[in-house]
Design an enzyme around this catalytic site. Structure first.
Site, PDB file in Angstrom:
ATOM      1  N   SER A 139       0.858  -1.193   0.000  1.00  0.00           N
ATOM      2  CA  SER A 139       0.000   0.000   0.000  1.00  0.00           C
ATOM      3  C   SER A 139       0.894   1.243   0.000  1.00  0.00           C
ATOM      4  O   SER A 139       2.046   1.175   0.461  1.00  0.00           O
ATOM      5  CB  SER A 139      -0.858   0.022   1.273  1.00  0.00           C
ATOM      6  OG  SER A 139      -1.524   1.253   1.417  1.00  0.00           O
ATOM      7  N   TYR A 152      -1.565  -1.021  10.414  1.00  0.00           N
ATOM      8  CA  TYR A 152      -1.641  -1.201   8.959  1.00  0.00           C
ATOM      9  C   TYR A 152      -0.404  -0.590   8.305  1.00  0.00           C
ATOM     10  O   TYR A 152       0.263  -1.222   7.485  1.00  0.00           O
ATOM     11  CB  TYR A 152      -2.921  -0.544   8.436  1.00  0.00           C
ATOM     12  CG  TYR A 152      -3.205  -0.763   6.960  1.00  0.00           C
ATOM     13  CD1 TYR A 152      -3.887  -1.898   6.522  1.00  0.00           C
ATOM     14  CD2 TYR A 152      -2.802   0.170   5.997  1.00  0.00           C
ATOM     15  CE1 TYR A 152      -4.161  -2.096   5.172  1.00  0.00           C
ATOM     16  CE2 TYR A 152      -3.069  -0.016   4.650  1.00  0.00           C
ATOM     17  CZ  TYR A 152      -3.754  -1.153   4.244  1.00  0.00           C
ATOM     18  OH  TYR A 152      -4.018  -1.345   2.903  1.00  0.00           O
TER      19      TYR A 152
HETATM   20  N1  LIG Z   1      -8.761  -0.496  -1.374  1.00  0.00           N
HETATM   21  C1  LIG Z   1      -7.724   0.293  -1.190  1.00  0.00           C
HETATM   22  O1  LIG Z   1      -7.826   1.533  -1.242  1.00  0.00           O
HETATM   23  C2  LIG Z   1      -6.361  -0.318  -0.940  1.00  0.00           C
HETATM   24  C3  LIG Z   1      -5.258   0.546  -0.949  1.00  0.00           C
HETATM   25  C4  LIG Z   1      -3.995   0.027  -0.715  1.00  0.00           C
HETATM   26  C5  LIG Z   1      -3.841  -1.320  -0.498  1.00  0.00           C
HETATM   27  N2  LIG Z   1      -4.926  -2.143  -0.477  1.00  0.00           N
HETATM   28  C6  LIG Z   1      -4.693  -3.566  -0.240  1.00  0.00           C
HETATM   29  O2  LIG Z   1      -5.294  -4.308  -1.267  1.00  0.00           O
HETATM   30  C7  LIG Z   1      -5.572  -5.621  -0.785  1.00  0.00           C
HETATM   31  C8  LIG Z   1      -6.997  -5.993  -1.125  1.00  0.00           C
HETATM   32  O3  LIG Z   1      -7.881  -5.129  -0.420  1.00  0.00           O
HETATM   33  P1  LIG Z   1      -9.267  -4.626  -1.033  1.00  0.00           P
HETATM   34  O4  LIG Z   1      -9.231  -3.173  -0.998  1.00  0.00           O
HETATM   35  O5  LIG Z   1      -9.545  -5.329  -2.303  1.00  0.00           O
HETATM   36  O6  LIG Z   1     -10.245  -5.076   0.144  1.00  0.00           O
HETATM   37  P2  LIG Z   1     -11.507  -6.068   0.174  1.00  0.00           P
HETATM   38  O7  LIG Z   1     -12.020  -5.984   1.565  1.00  0.00           O
HETATM   39  O8  LIG Z   1     -12.420  -5.770  -0.946  1.00  0.00           O
HETATM   40  O9  LIG Z   1     -10.847  -7.493  -0.082  1.00  0.00           O
HETATM   41  C9  LIG Z   1     -10.066  -8.146   0.868  1.00  0.00           C
HETATM   42  C10 LIG Z   1     -10.351  -9.634   0.774  1.00  0.00           C
HETATM   43  O10 LIG Z   1      -9.510 -10.303   1.720  1.00  0.00           O
HETATM   44  C11 LIG Z   1     -10.280 -11.312   2.346  1.00  0.00           C
HETATM   45  N3  LIG Z   1      -9.745 -11.667   3.656  1.00  0.00           N
HETATM   46  C12 LIG Z   1      -9.774 -10.948   4.798  1.00  0.00           C
HETATM   47  N4  LIG Z   1      -9.262 -11.677   5.818  1.00  0.00           N
HETATM   48  C13 LIG Z   1      -8.873 -12.864   5.285  1.00  0.00           C
HETATM   49  C14 LIG Z   1      -8.271 -14.018   5.804  1.00  0.00           C
HETATM   50  N5  LIG Z   1      -7.968 -14.128   7.119  1.00  0.00           N
HETATM   51  N6  LIG Z   1      -7.992 -15.053   4.971  1.00  0.00           N
HETATM   52  C15 LIG Z   1      -8.304 -14.965   3.647  1.00  0.00           C
HETATM   53  N7  LIG Z   1      -8.886 -13.913   3.096  1.00  0.00           N
HETATM   54  C16 LIG Z   1      -9.179 -12.858   3.913  1.00  0.00           C
HETATM   55  C17 LIG Z   1     -11.674 -10.703   2.482  1.00  0.00           C
HETATM   56  O11 LIG Z   1     -12.658 -11.706   2.693  1.00  0.00           O
HETATM   57  C18 LIG Z   1     -11.802  -9.985   1.149  1.00  0.00           C
HETATM   58  O12 LIG Z   1     -12.376 -10.825   0.164  1.00  0.00           O
HETATM   59  C19 LIG Z   1      -5.262  -5.581   0.711  1.00  0.00           C
HETATM   60  O13 LIG Z   1      -3.976  -6.100   0.922  1.00  0.00           O
HETATM   61  C20 LIG Z   1      -5.296  -4.108   1.034  1.00  0.00           C
HETATM   62  O14 LIG Z   1      -4.535  -3.786   2.174  1.00  0.00           O
HETATM   63  C21 LIG Z   1      -6.175  -1.667  -0.695  1.00  0.00           C
END
Ligand SMILES: NC(=O)c1ccc[n+]([C@@H]2O[C@H](COP(=O)([O-])OP(=O)(O)OC[C@H]3O[C@@H](n4cnc5c(N)ncnc54)[C@H](O)[C@@H]3O)[C@@H](O)[C@H]2O)c1
Length: 271
Positions: A139, A152
């Site tokens: 991130s 985080y």
């Molecule tokens: N959305 C943003 O703005 C953003 C920005 C920077 C980084 N990220 C990173 O992107 C990645 C995906 O996040 P997202 O935004 O798509 O969120 P999201 O909540 O849409 O997806 C996250 C997924 O991870 C799964 N998950 C959570 N705990 C789990 C576990 N213990 N075992 C297996 N699966 C699990 C959830 O069920 C979900 O399907 C993450 O690493 C997040 O930190 C997101």
């Protein structure tokens, strides 16, 4: 199901960026294994993608789950070409003085330890085959504090450096390891809910955040998935140990429209 298509395992593939990775990799001809703890959603997406997509239950906190899933992949496909360590949560919020130790353990187990476990077990499969690509979703919060809560930020910074550290080892076995650092992406992670309410909550967040983004908008998950696909592909054959920022200019500096007028208005240089 044995296949000659390259095989990609994606954690957290039931939602957001993980789901977009599943679609983008599948469209690029990969056999995709979607893994998550949201079983219904994960299965539904795999079914929607059709042939070449399958769902496996995997809690990224559990080493036994990684062993089981990678064992099944090895049995069914005989190889693993790509691992996308994507699953995470925002984790514990609030002031440092208020955070109980168990909250620290819980957050890091999903955000950081998961990436360690994924790479450990993927390396055991990819090492003997002498090839593979790992992409860890970090991130912008791992590069600059202030974009997420304490744990985080810390865990994502550790994901970036763990990526680089492991890349230096695994390149000797033909395995490339990179990270993607997204900025603000429209996914349920911002809304505190995983069900259909997230879309409604996102409408408000989309408007609130728009002006802070140099592009005037948050990213769509597919815009991150495309970068992940490129890093996993042979087109990135000389790229390893890299943390690719995909943030619409967020870390580049202050948005042009917020810069003071004297910087934006044209004046010829004094000669
Ligand atoms: N959305 C943003 O703005 C953003 C920005 C920077 C980084 N990220 C990173 O992107 C990645 C995906 O996040 P997202 O935004 O798509 O969120 P999201 O909540 O849409 O997806 C996250 C997924 O991870 C799964 N998950 C959570 N705990 C789990 C576990 N213990 N075992 C297996 N699966 C699990 C959830 O069920 C979900 O399907 C993450 O690493 C997040 O930190 C997101």
């Amino acid at each position: 199901m044995s296949t000659s298509a390259p095989v990609c395992l994606i954690t957290g593939a039931a939602s957001g960026i993980g789901a977009a990775c599943a679609s983008v990799f599948h469209a690029a001809g990969y056999a995709v294994v979607l893994a998550d703890v949201q079983h219904e959603k994960g299965r539904a997406l795999a079914a929607e993608l059709g042939a070449g997509a399958q769902y496996m239950a995997l809690d990224v906190r559990a080493e036994a789950d990684f062993e089981r899933v990678l064992g099944e992949i090895s049995q069914q496909h005989g190889r693993l070409d790509c691992l996308v360590n994507n699953a995470a949560i925002v984790g514990t919020l609030g002031p440092i003085a208020d955070i109980p130790l168990e909250e620290y353990e819980y957050s890091q187990s999903i955000i950081l330890r998961s990436v360690f476990l994924g790479m450990k077990h993927a390396a055991r499969l990819m090492g003997p085959q002498g090839s593979g690509a790992i992409v860890n979703i970090a991130s912008v919060a791992g590069l600059l504090a202030g974009y997420g809560p304490h744990l985080y930020n810390a865990c994502k910074a550790a994901v970036v450096n763990l990526t680089k550290s492991v890349a230096l080892e695994l390149i000797e076995q033909g395995i490339r390891v990179n990270a993607v650092c997204p900025g603000n992406v429209e996914t349920p992670i911002h809304t505190g809910v995983t069900d259909e309410r997230w879309q409604r909550r996102m409408e408000k967040i989309r408007i609130e955040r728009a002006d802070d983004q140099p592009q005037g908008r948050m990213a769509q998950p597919t815009e991150i998935a495309e970068a992940v696909l490129w890093l996993a592909s042979e087109r990135a054959s000389y790229v390893t140990g890299h943390a690719m920022v995909v943030d619409g200019g967020l870390l580049a500096g202050m948005s042009w429209r917020h810069q003071p007028p004297y910087l934006r208005e044209f004046h010829p240089a004094k000669r």
